[in-house]
Motif scaffolding. Structure first.
Motif, short mmCIF file in Angstrom:
data_model
loop_
_atom_site.label_atom_id
_atom_site.label_comp_id
_atom_site.label_asym_id
_atom_site.label_seq_id
_atom_site.Cartn_x
_atom_site.Cartn_y
_atom_site.Cartn_z
N VAL A 222 44.92 -7.61 -6.20
CA VAL A 222 43.64 -7.04 -6.44
C VAL A 222 43.75 -5.57 -6.76
N LEU A 223 43.00 -5.31 -8.00
CA LEU A 223 42.80 -3.99 -8.32
C LEU A 223 41.37 -3.41 -8.22
N SER A 224 41.17 -2.33 -7.88
CA SER A 224 40.05 -1.52 -7.49
C SER A 224 39.56 -0.73 -8.56
N ALA A 225 38.22 -0.98 -9.19
CA ALA A 225 37.66 -0.33 -10.19
C ALA A 225 36.80 0.66 -9.46
N CYS A 226 37.21 1.86 -9.03
CA CYS A 226 36.48 2.73 -8.28
C CYS A 226 36.65 4.29 -8.08
N GLU A 227 37.78 4.44 -8.81
CA GLU A 227 38.13 5.97 -8.48
C GLU A 227 37.89 7.16 -9.49
N ASN A 228 37.95 6.71 -10.69
CA ASN A 228 37.74 7.90 -11.66
C ASN A 228 36.61 7.79 -12.56
N PRO A 229 35.68 8.68 -13.03
CA PRO A 229 34.54 8.53 -13.98
C PRO A 229 35.09 8.10 -15.37
N VAL A 230 34.33 7.39 -16.13
CA VAL A 230 34.41 6.91 -17.45
C VAL A 230 33.80 7.81 -18.53
N ALA A 231 34.29 8.24 -19.53
CA ALA A 231 33.55 8.88 -20.34
C ALA A 231 32.73 7.90 -21.62
N TYR A 232 31.50 8.14 -21.67
CA TYR A 232 30.67 6.92 -22.41
C TYR A 232 29.66 7.92 -23.09
N ILE A 233 28.99 7.06 -24.14
CA ILE A 233 27.84 7.41 -24.84
C ILE A 233 27.12 6.19 -24.78
N GLN A 234 25.88 6.33 -24.34
CA GLN A 234 24.67 5.20 -24.50
C GLN A 234 23.66 5.76 -25.16
N TRP A 235 23.51 5.19 -26.37
CA TRP A 235 22.50 5.56 -27.40
C TRP A 235 21.46 4.34 -27.70
N THR A 236 20.31 4.60 -27.54
CA THR A 236 19.27 3.55 -27.79
C THR A 236 18.11 4.08 -28.95
N SER A 237 18.11 3.23 -29.86
CA SER A 237 16.80 3.79 -31.26
C SER A 237 15.82 2.40 -30.84
N THR A 238 14.71 3.04 -30.67
CA THR A 238 13.43 2.15 -30.87
C THR A 238 12.66 2.27 -31.93
N ARG A 239 12.34 1.37 -32.78
CA ARG A 239 11.66 1.43 -34.18
C ARG A 239 10.82 0.30 -33.98
N ASP A 240 9.46 0.52 -34.30
CA ASP A 240 8.59 -0.69 -34.36
C ASP A 240 8.63 -1.51 -33.11
N SER A 241 8.77 -0.95 -31.94
CA SER A 241 8.86 -1.59 -30.54
C SER A 241 10.03 -2.48 -30.62
N VAL A 242 11.07 -2.47 -31.68
CA VAL A 242 12.23 -3.12 -31.37
C VAL A 242 13.40 -2.00 -31.00
N SER A 243 14.39 -2.21 -30.01
CA SER A 243 15.29 -1.41 -29.66
C SER A 243 16.77 -2.09 -30.00
N GLN A 244 17.40 -1.08 -30.24
CA GLN A 244 18.94 -1.27 -30.45
C GLN A 244 19.80 -0.15 -29.52
N THR A 245 20.43 -0.75 -28.82
CA THR A 245 21.60 0.08 -28.09
C THR A 245 22.79 -0.04 -28.27
N PHE A 246 23.49 1.05 -28.38
CA PHE A 246 24.94 1.11 -28.69
C PHE A 246 25.54 1.88 -27.42
N LEU A 247 26.66 1.19 -27.13
CA LEU A 247 27.63 1.77 -25.86
C LEU A 247 28.82 1.93 -26.35
N LEU A 248 29.26 3.39 -26.37
CA LEU A 248 30.61 3.53 -26.74
C LEU A 248 31.41 4.14 -25.45
#
Length: 354
Positions: A222-248
């Motif tokens: 068993v491995l625990s995924a609980c200890e350290n924060p992760v660097a991330y960027i979550q970018w969402t663009s909405t154009r003409d009511s259509v959304s596109q999300t990028f998660l880096l």
């Protein structure tokens, strides 16, 4: 390839409006370099146009398990030009190759350069699927890793991933619907010391451990995924009511923040991705080096989908954490952008480099 290099080569620039490369001018061969003059600042490239088709294949061992992180090298039998791709956690790899060509395929263990398999094939004018290629792996290079990932509540982390780093080998292995991961790794020198990181991306945290991988089965329990924060960027663009999300996110993307003060305090956030479907994101935050005071978005670019990023009026940024070097910068912003007109929202946590 230098002996086959022509005297001139076309120059191309990336047009963000059409999201296409456009030919403009040429570069002349000077020694082992090409030198040319460009008329504007853009992303530029030297290339010959050609027709390509998509190649895909899946590698598995003689037991039917996927072969992960193997290099698949494709060489043009006539020109000697070559390119490589790496299999994912399902043993799958794909990419563009020349049409109407005779190509050599090799499966290689990196970094020791041992060739496990080779074949020659030809392409026509349509995509080609070589299907499942079965390879008998030498036991001395084969390490099977299995385990289960639990989150902070001790429940399984489903459909996420585990990152295995042996120094010379970096492998992403996905968990299934029960939080279990199972993969065969190709390792040059066994036994090998490995860092194992288990991720819970719904909460942007991970846990880390070190183990010694041997040939054969390695049950990590068993491995625990609980200890350290992760660097991330979550970018969402909405154009003409259509959304596109990028998660880096770490570790498959490189995300960092640097601080500079030419005229005002500016924190630049950069995200360079190694995942083909993700963009490169860069933006500047203008304001004090703290969570207090006012912060605004400066320059911003999302290098995907042909978006040139100009804000409509000032876009405030909420900074929730601004730590010292090697710590994190966290925050969010939301506002309107043009070229094209759309609404952008972004949440981020990136490591501060300086």
């Amino acid at each position: 390839m230098l002996s086959k290099a022509p005297a001139t080569i076309p120059l191309w620039y990336f047009d963000p409006t059409t999201a296409m490369w456009k030919e403009e001018g040429s570069a002349a061969k000077q020694g082992s370099n090409y030198v040319g003059t460009v008329k504007h600042f853009s992303f530029w490239n030297c290339d010959f146009p050609g027709n390509f088709v998509n190649l895909e294949l899946t590698l598995q061992d003689n037991m039917g398990s996927p072969i992960v992180n193997a290099e698949v090298k494709i060489t043009n039998a006539v020109t000697g030009a070559f390119s490589s791709g790496w299999t994912n956690s399902n043993g799958y790899v794909s990419g563009m190759v020349p049409d109407n060509a005779t190509l050599n395929l090799e499966v290689i263990i990196k970094p020791c350069g041992i060739s496990l398999y080779s074949q020659t094939f030809t392409t026509l004018s349509s995509s080609i699927n070589l299907g499942e290629i079965s390879i008998t792996l030498p036991p001395v290079y084969l390490s099977r890793v299995i385990g289960t990932v639990l989150n902070c509540s001790n429940t399984p982390v489903c459909n996420d991933f585990v990152y295995i780093n042996t120094g010379n080998n970096h492998v992403m292995v996905h968990t299934n619907s029960s939080g279990v991961f199972n993969a065969n790794l190709l390792i040059c020198n066994i036994p090998a010391t490995a860092t194992i990181e288990a991720y819970d991306m719904s909460n942007f945290v991970f846990g880390s451990d070190t183990t010694n991988l041997v040939a054969g089965i390695n049950n990590l329990g068993v491995l625990s995924a609980c200890e350290n924060p992760v660097a991330y960027i979550q970018w969402t663009s909405t154009r003409d009511s259509v959304s596109q999300t990028f998660l880096l996110r770490e570790p498959n993307d490189v995300l960092y923040s640097v601080h500079s003060t030419p005229f005002a305090s500016i924190t630049s956030v950069h995200a360079n991705t190694v995942i083909a479907q993700n963009p490169i994101i860069v933006f500047d935050i203008i304001g004090p080096d703290s969570t207090s005071g006012s912060h605004f978005l400066g320059y911003a670019i999302l290098a995907s989908g042909g978006y040139g990023d100009t804000t409509v009026g000032p876009v405030p940024v909420i900074i929730t954490k601004y730590e010292a070097v090697n710590g994190f910068v966290e925050g969010s912003f939301s506002g309107n952008f043009i070229s094209p007109l759309r609404t952008v929202s972004c949440n981020f946590r990136v490591r501060r480099q300086k």
